[in-house]
Design a protein around this motif. Sequence first.
Motif, PDB file in Angstrom:
ATOM      1  N   GLY A 384      52.879  -1.769 -22.337  1.00 14.97           N
ATOM      2  CA  GLY A 384      51.781  -2.717 -22.277  1.00 14.97           C
ATOM      3  C   GLY A 384      51.688  -3.709 -23.404  1.00 14.97           C
ATOM      4  O   GLY A 384      50.751  -4.517 -23.453  1.00 14.97           O
ATOM      5  N   HIS A 385      52.640  -3.702 -24.320  1.00 19.92           N
ATOM      6  CA  HIS A 385      52.593  -4.628 -25.449  1.00 19.92           C
ATOM      7  C   HIS A 385      53.255  -5.960 -25.097  1.00 19.92           C
ATOM      8  O   HIS A 385      54.099  -6.039 -24.203  1.00 19.92           O
ATOM      9  CB  HIS A 385      53.301  -4.020 -26.660  1.00 19.92           C
ATOM     10  CG  HIS A 385      52.676  -2.748 -27.154  1.00 19.92           C
ATOM     11  ND1 HIS A 385      51.451  -2.708 -27.766  1.00 19.92           N
ATOM     12  CD2 HIS A 385      53.112  -1.459 -27.092  1.00 19.92           C
ATOM     13  CE1 HIS A 385      51.153  -1.459 -28.077  1.00 19.92           C
ATOM     14  NE2 HIS A 385      52.141  -0.683 -27.682  1.00 19.92           N
ATOM     15  N   THR A 386      52.881  -6.991 -25.816  1.00 17.02           N
ATOM     16  CA  THR A 386      53.561  -8.281 -25.697  1.00 17.02           C
ATOM     17  C   THR A 386      54.852  -8.227 -26.504  1.00 17.02           C
ATOM     18  O   THR A 386      54.845  -7.828 -27.668  1.00 17.02           O
ATOM     19  CB  THR A 386      52.669  -9.413 -26.227  1.00 17.02           C
ATOM     20  OG1 THR A 386      51.484  -9.487 -25.421  1.00 17.02           O
ATOM     21  CG2 THR A 386      53.396 -10.756 -26.161  1.00 17.02           C
ATOM     22  N   VAL A 387      55.945  -8.613 -25.867  1.00 20.22           N
ATOM     23  CA  VAL A 387      57.255  -8.557 -26.521  1.00 20.22           C
ATOM     24  C   VAL A 387      57.993  -9.861 -26.248  1.00 20.22           C
ATOM     25  O   VAL A 387      58.114 -10.284 -25.104  1.00 20.22           O
ATOM     26  CB  VAL A 387      58.095  -7.374 -26.009  1.00 20.22           C
ATOM     27  CG1 VAL A 387      59.463  -7.371 -26.683  1.00 20.22           C
ATOM     28  CG2 VAL A 387      57.384  -6.051 -26.254  1.00 20.22           C
ATOM     29  N   SER A 388      58.463 -10.480 -27.310  1.00 20.36           N
ATOM     30  CA  SER A 388      59.340 -11.635 -27.183  1.00 20.36           C
ATOM     31  C   SER A 388      60.753 -11.171 -27.484  1.00 20.36           C
ATOM     32  O   SER A 388      61.044 -10.724 -28.593  1.00 20.36           O
ATOM     33  CB  SER A 388      58.924 -12.734 -28.173  1.00 20.36           C
ATOM     34  OG  SER A 388      59.857 -13.799 -28.157  1.00 20.36           O
ATOM     35  N   VAL A 389      61.637 -11.253 -26.490  1.00 17.79           N
ATOM     36  CA  VAL A 389      63.045 -10.917 -26.709  1.00 17.79           C
ATOM     37  C   VAL A 389      63.872 -12.003 -26.044  1.00 17.79           C
ATOM     38  O   VAL A 389      63.775 -12.218 -24.839  1.00 17.79           O
ATOM     39  CB  VAL A 389      63.400  -9.509 -26.165  1.00 17.79           C
ATOM     40  CG1 VAL A 389      63.035  -9.336 -24.704  1.00 17.79           C
ATOM     41  CG2 VAL A 389      64.870  -9.188 -26.404  1.00 17.79           C
ATOM     42  N   ASN A 439      52.233 -16.963 -26.755  1.00 19.53           N
ATOM     43  CA  ASN A 439      51.069 -17.668 -26.223  1.00 19.53           C
ATOM     44  C   ASN A 439      50.897 -17.480 -24.717  1.00 19.53           C
ATOM     45  O   ASN A 439      49.769 -17.404 -24.228  1.00 19.53           O
ATOM     46  CB  ASN A 439      51.163 -19.158 -26.557  1.00 19.53           C
ATOM     47  CG  ASN A 439      50.756 -19.457 -27.990  1.00 19.53           C
ATOM     48  OD1 ASN A 439      49.572 -19.526 -28.304  1.00 19.53           O
ATOM     49  ND2 ASN A 439      51.733 -19.622 -28.866  1.00 19.53           N
ATOM     50  N   VAL A 440      52.003 -17.406 -24.001  1.00 23.06           N
ATOM     51  CA  VAL A 440      51.920 -17.202 -22.549  1.00 23.06           C
ATOM     52  C   VAL A 440      51.595 -15.754 -22.222  1.00 23.06           C
ATOM     53  O   VAL A 440      50.895 -15.440 -21.264  1.00 23.06           O
ATOM     54  CB  VAL A 440      53.232 -17.637 -21.873  1.00 23.06           C
ATOM     55  CG1 VAL A 440      53.266 -17.219 -20.413  1.00 23.06           C
ATOM     56  CG2 VAL A 440      53.394 -19.150 -21.999  1.00 23.06           C
ATOM     57  N   GLY A 441      52.103 -14.827 -23.054  1.00 21.54           N
ATOM     58  CA  GLY A 441      51.817 -13.416 -22.837  1.00 21.54           C
ATOM     59  C   GLY A 441      52.865 -12.741 -21.980  1.00 21.54           C
ATOM     60  O   GLY A 441      53.994 -13.221 -21.842  1.00 21.54           O
ATOM     61  N   ARG A 442      52.480 -11.626 -21.387  1.00 21.36           N
ATOM     62  CA  ARG A 442      53.425 -10.782 -20.670  1.00 21.36           C
ATOM     63  C   ARG A 442      53.813 -11.393 -19.327  1.00 21.36           C
ATOM     64  O   ARG A 442      52.950 -11.688 -18.499  1.00 21.36           O
ATOM     65  CB  ARG A 442      52.807  -9.397 -20.453  1.00 21.36           C
ATOM     66  CG  ARG A 442      52.610  -8.600 -21.714  1.00 21.36           C
ATOM     67  CD  ARG A 442      51.762  -7.361 -21.458  1.00 21.36           C
ATOM     68  NE  ARG A 442      52.254  -6.580 -20.343  1.00 21.36           N
ATOM     69  CZ  ARG A 442      53.280  -5.738 -20.411  1.00 21.36           C
ATOM     70  NH1 ARG A 442      53.919  -5.588 -21.554  1.00 21.36           N
ATOM     71  NH2 ARG A 442      53.661  -5.059 -19.355  1.00 21.36           N
ATOM     72  N   PRO A 443      55.121 -11.590 -19.097  1.00 17.30           N
ATOM     73  CA  PRO A 443      55.559 -12.115 -17.803  1.00 17.30           C
ATOM     74  C   PRO A 443      55.475 -11.038 -16.720  1.00 17.30           C
ATOM     75  O   PRO A 443      55.487  -9.838 -16.998  1.00 17.30           O
ATOM     76  CB  PRO A 443      57.014 -12.507 -18.068  1.00 17.30           C
ATOM     77  CG  PRO A 443      57.462 -11.552 -19.140  1.00 17.30           C
ATOM     78  CD  PRO A 443      56.248 -11.338 -20.001  1.00 17.30           C
ATOM     79  N   ASP A 444      55.390 -11.488 -15.484  1.00 23.96           N
ATOM     80  CA  ASP A 444      55.357 -10.574 -14.345  1.00 23.96           C
ATOM     81  C   ASP A 444      56.796 -10.386 -13.857  1.00 23.96           C
ATOM     82  O   ASP A 444      57.398 -11.300 -13.297  1.00 23.96           O
ATOM     83  CB  ASP A 444      54.480 -11.157 -13.230  1.00 23.96           C
ATOM     84  CG  ASP A 444      54.361 -10.226 -12.035  1.00 23.96           C
ATOM     85  OD1 ASP A 444      54.665  -9.026 -12.191  1.00 23.96           O
ATOM     86  OD2 ASP A 444      53.977 -10.700 -10.948  1.00 23.96           O
ATOM     87  N   VAL A 445      57.372  -9.210 -14.097  1.00 19.85           N
ATOM     88  CA  VAL A 445      58.757  -8.946 -13.698  1.00 19.85           C
ATOM     89  C   VAL A 445      58.807  -7.688 -12.843  1.00 19.85           C
ATOM     90  O   VAL A 445      57.990  -6.782 -12.997  1.00 19.85           O
ATOM     91  CB  VAL A 445      59.684  -8.784 -14.924  1.00 19.85           C
ATOM     92  CG1 VAL A 445      59.718 -10.064 -15.736  1.00 19.85           C
ATOM     93  CG2 VAL A 445      59.246  -7.623 -15.801  1.00 19.85           C
ATOM     94  N   GLY A 446      59.798  -7.654 -11.951  1.00 21.91           N
ATOM     95  CA  GLY A 446      59.960  -6.494 -11.101  1.00 21.91           C
ATOM     96  C   GLY A 446      60.792  -5.413 -11.765  1.00 21.91           C
ATOM     97  O   GLY A 446      60.417  -4.241 -11.787  1.00 21.91           O
TER      98      GLY A 446
END
Length: 483
Positions: A384-389, A439-446
């Motif tokens: 549930g964390h925001t992660v930039s990778v 800034n955008v936050g967590r993307p919705d990925v499958g």
Amino acid sequence: MTPNITGVQFPTDSAGNRSSGRLAKQVVADALATVDPAAAERVHKIKDWRKGYIQPFTELVSAGVADAAAWDGVARAALESLQSRMVGVHEVDGQMVETPMADYLAVVPSRSTPGTETVQGTAAPVTELSIPYRGEELTGDLLRARLDTWVAAGVIEPSCADALRLVQDNPEWLSLPGRAMLVLGLGSEMGPAHRLLQWGADVLGVDLPSSPVWDRYREQASGFAGRLHFPTLEDGRPGIDLLTQLPELAAWARSAAPAPLTVGSYFYADGGTHVQLSSAADALVVDLLKDGTADALAYLATPMDTFVVPADVRRASDAALAARKATDVKKIVGTLTGQKVFHRNYEKGNGPAVHDALVPQQGPNYTLAKRVQRWRATTAFADGHTVSVNVAPATDTRSVTKNKILAATYKGAHAFGIEIFDPATSSAMLAALMVHDLNVGRPDVGVQWEHESHGAASGGLWRQPYLPRTALPVAALLGTVKR
């Protein structure tokens, strides 16, 4: 046990030796055992790990192409194995004691909390995204045109260009309002600190006391709009050692944080020390996430690794391969060498594919150190964390140029449609991608690999026709001639 060695260490074997290769094989085997026990057994039988590490590291990725549970399970098993085996060596009542890294920060108290020096920038914040490129500062329409050119050439993915355009349209994001950035490896050529400070952000910088970075940043304060905070020792000298002062670093981060932290890992070291640093940083981020001191993580993935790529990337590479004429010398050479040279980039098929850019010259220590970061990105995102990778482009950094083979390879890579970036270009672009992600936050990925592949800037490795390690030796030859 060797006396007076403290801090983050590899575990000892029955003879008392500490081996990075032995540790790596154990971690990889433990992770593979969750998806393919037979593959895990094969890892234990590899005699020359430096030559044999590529296949099992690739298998760790291919297991999760269509299985989100397998992708997540591999990451969690690998991290549990790593942090239960790596140890923190510390003194208790005059005796040296080893504690697993998973428990180290909970068991070992900080001897003292370092002080803080703050360098306050005096410049007005930069309020427009700019990326330096071949002697120019690209902004506005010039930057948009360059992004279009890179996408057309397959140098960056369309999602990367989209993210950078969005940052262009929202320049108020650049200063990371409401958050601060803890940069592990302040002196890194690829790190975001310099740009963030120009944009007006709060940065907490971590590097060794011996690093020249402290004087450099003090001298550059007139060009910064943000604030740089760094730890100071009892004698007032700046800096802290991630390997030997981890509890003190954790205490300092909690005391100095002016806002919720994003913890970014940008350090590099040769050999096994890189693995030790990744283990230490991983223990730190888990500890800071636990009590809310940190609420986001940031990582850079090396393009010279194994990833899952979307179906359109596979199709583009296949089309590039098909466009080669039957008389193409590369095709002839590939046939004559049994595809040991100029092997196709992706196996025939449809849908997402595994891109394998691992090369022996990188070595298993570097690969493991970078995988630790990707594994934590996976588990933190799932929790549930925001992660930039972000997948970084191949970049002409000092760590590359000091390796003669890699330096020559980079010189000749253009012959295969691969663009090698200048460090200033990479660091600015990647800093902007991180700003986008936070800034955008967590993307919705499958499936979680989609999180990694989104926004990638592979420099052209993903969409070119040939498996990198079957083409790059020729690039090295061309680069040697060019040099």
